[in-house]
Design a protein around this motif. Structure first.
Motif, PDB file in Angstrom:
ATOM      1  N   HIS A   1       0.120   4.191   0.579  1.00  0.00           N
ATOM      2  CA  HIS A   1      -0.298   5.184   1.580  1.00  0.00           C
ATOM      3  C   HIS A   1       0.311   4.883   2.943  1.00  0.00           C
ATOM      4  N   CYS A   2       0.233   3.619   3.386  1.00  0.00           N
ATOM      5  CA  CYS A   2       0.687   3.291   4.741  1.00  0.00           C
ATOM      6  C   CYS A   2       1.823   2.276   4.762  1.00  0.00           C
ATOM      7  N   CYS A  41      -5.419   0.892   6.055  1.00  0.00           N
ATOM      8  CA  CYS A  41      -5.772   2.319   6.061  1.00  0.00           C
ATOM      9  C   CYS A  41      -7.035   2.611   5.259  1.00  0.00           C
ATOM     10  N   CYS A  93       0.857  -1.189   0.000  1.00  0.00           N
ATOM     11  CA  CYS A  93       0.000   0.000   0.000  1.00  0.00           C
ATOM     12  C   CYS A  93       0.894   1.240   0.000  1.00  0.00           C
ATOM     13  N   CYS A  98      -6.636  -0.986   0.563  1.00  0.00           N
ATOM     14  CA  CYS A  98      -5.823  -1.410   1.690  1.00  0.00           C
ATOM     15  C   CYS A  98      -6.748  -1.729   2.871  1.00  0.00           C
TER      16      CYS A  98
HETATM   17 ZN   LIG Z   1      -2.703   1.321   3.512  1.00  0.00          ZN
END
Ligand SMILES: [Zn+2]
Length: 323
Positions: free
Chosen positions: A33-34, A58, A31, A55
């Motif tokens: 993002h995280c 998140c 992911c 995800c």
């Molecule tokens: Zn994530």
């Protein structure tokens, strides 16, 4: 050229996307993002675009192309993969005209844009100093084309003063080439590049040019071949030669003269990166066409490649930009 142009990744967008996902996520989906690995699910729905994941940590959606040049491109991914493969598997490069014809897509302008983005992906980021462990590193310079930002003095019309200058380093142990477009060949310009890119324990190999003389004291050994006397391998020690970097320049110059003769100086650092990349990742170093293209595709990740960037890029000529 051994490119298999019938591979479905070059014609089928789903196959292209799956291929790119395998290259980007060899250890499982990450992911962006995280950073969670392997905890996402494919989003499915009539209006969901292909290859969109969610995800589970998140809750944010993502795709494999997020953060790459492909993300916001209107050009299908399978055309990007084909263009990358073509540019990676032609030894001397490929003109935008030729690329346009072989892609069967877009326009000359599209092909030109794609080729520059692919070159940017070939540009390495950082890298350890060459010649670590005491290996030989050859250094040489060459002149190519006219430098339009540095017009010649009236009396030096045909001299080398206003030609583009390229400094190249070839690590004979790893087979890696690193080239730099430089504004001049003064010691003040080349010394920081050489010191940042060559380990002190390396064996420096150069010709007899004065610019390298005092620089040589910084390294374990400074081997000098006397080109002005027709010497290409030292008679005293056969290990002292600059034949590798000269071989690199012969490919580079043939490619630039044959295919890229109209290269503007401000783009030269990208062409140089392309030749470095193909030389470093060549068959003799155990890298075949498919692997070389995979490396170039993987090189798109993490590089900020926007449509605007190729125009108005002015680092050339102003400082010693890493090519
Ligand atoms: Zn994530």
């Amino acid at each position: 050229m051994t490119t298999n142009l019938t591979d479905p990744i070059f014609t089928d967008e789903t196959k292209a996307r799956e291929h790119f996902e395998d290259l980007r996520w060899p250890q499982g989906r990450v992911c962006p993002h995280c950073g969670t690995v392997g905890n996402s699910t494919l989003m499915q729905g009539a209006t969901t675009r292909a290859g969109l994941y969610k995800c589970k940590d998140c809750r944010k959606p993502f795709t494999a192309t997020m953060g790459t040049v492909y993300e916001k491109s209107h050009i299908p991914l399978h055309k990007w993969l084909l263009a990358t493969h073509l540019l990676c598997s032609s030894k001397k490069g490929m003109s935008a005209h030729q690329l346009y014809r072989m892609l069967g897509f877009g326009s000359y302008r599209t092909a030109w844009f794609m080729a520059h983005r692919i070159r940017e992906a070939m540009r390495p980021e950082g890298g350890d100093p060459m010649g670590g462990g005491g290996g030989p590193v050859e250094v040489d310079e060459t002149f190519i084309g006219r430098d339009i930002l540095n017009p010649p003095a009236p009396k030096a019309q045909f001299g080398i003063a206003n030609m583009n200058k390229v400094l190249s380093l070839v690590d004979r142990t790893t087979g890696e080439a690193r080239s730099f477009v430089v504004k001049d060949l003064r010691m003040a310009t080349i010394t920081p590049i050489i010191e940042a890119n060559i380990a002190r324990e390396a064996w420096l190999m150069t010709d007899e040019a004065v610019r390298y003389t005092s620089l040589g004291w910084n390294f374990a050994v400074h081997g000098i071949v006397n080109h002005s006397k027709g010497e290409y391998v030292s008679l005293e020690d056969g290990r002292i030669t600059t034949n590798s970097v000269e071989g690199f320049y012969s490919i580079f110059k043939r490619g630039m003269r044959g295919i890229y003769q109209h290269c503007a100086g401000r783009h030269l650092h990208r062409y140089v990166a392309e030749f470095d990349f193909r030389y470093t990742n060549r068959i003799a170093n155990g890298v075949d066409d498919t692997r070389r293209a995979a490396l170039a595709v993987a090189g798109t990740v993490g590089k900020r490649l926007t449509y605007r960037q190729p125009y108005g890029h002015r680092s050339y000529g102003l400082h010693a930009a890493r090519a």
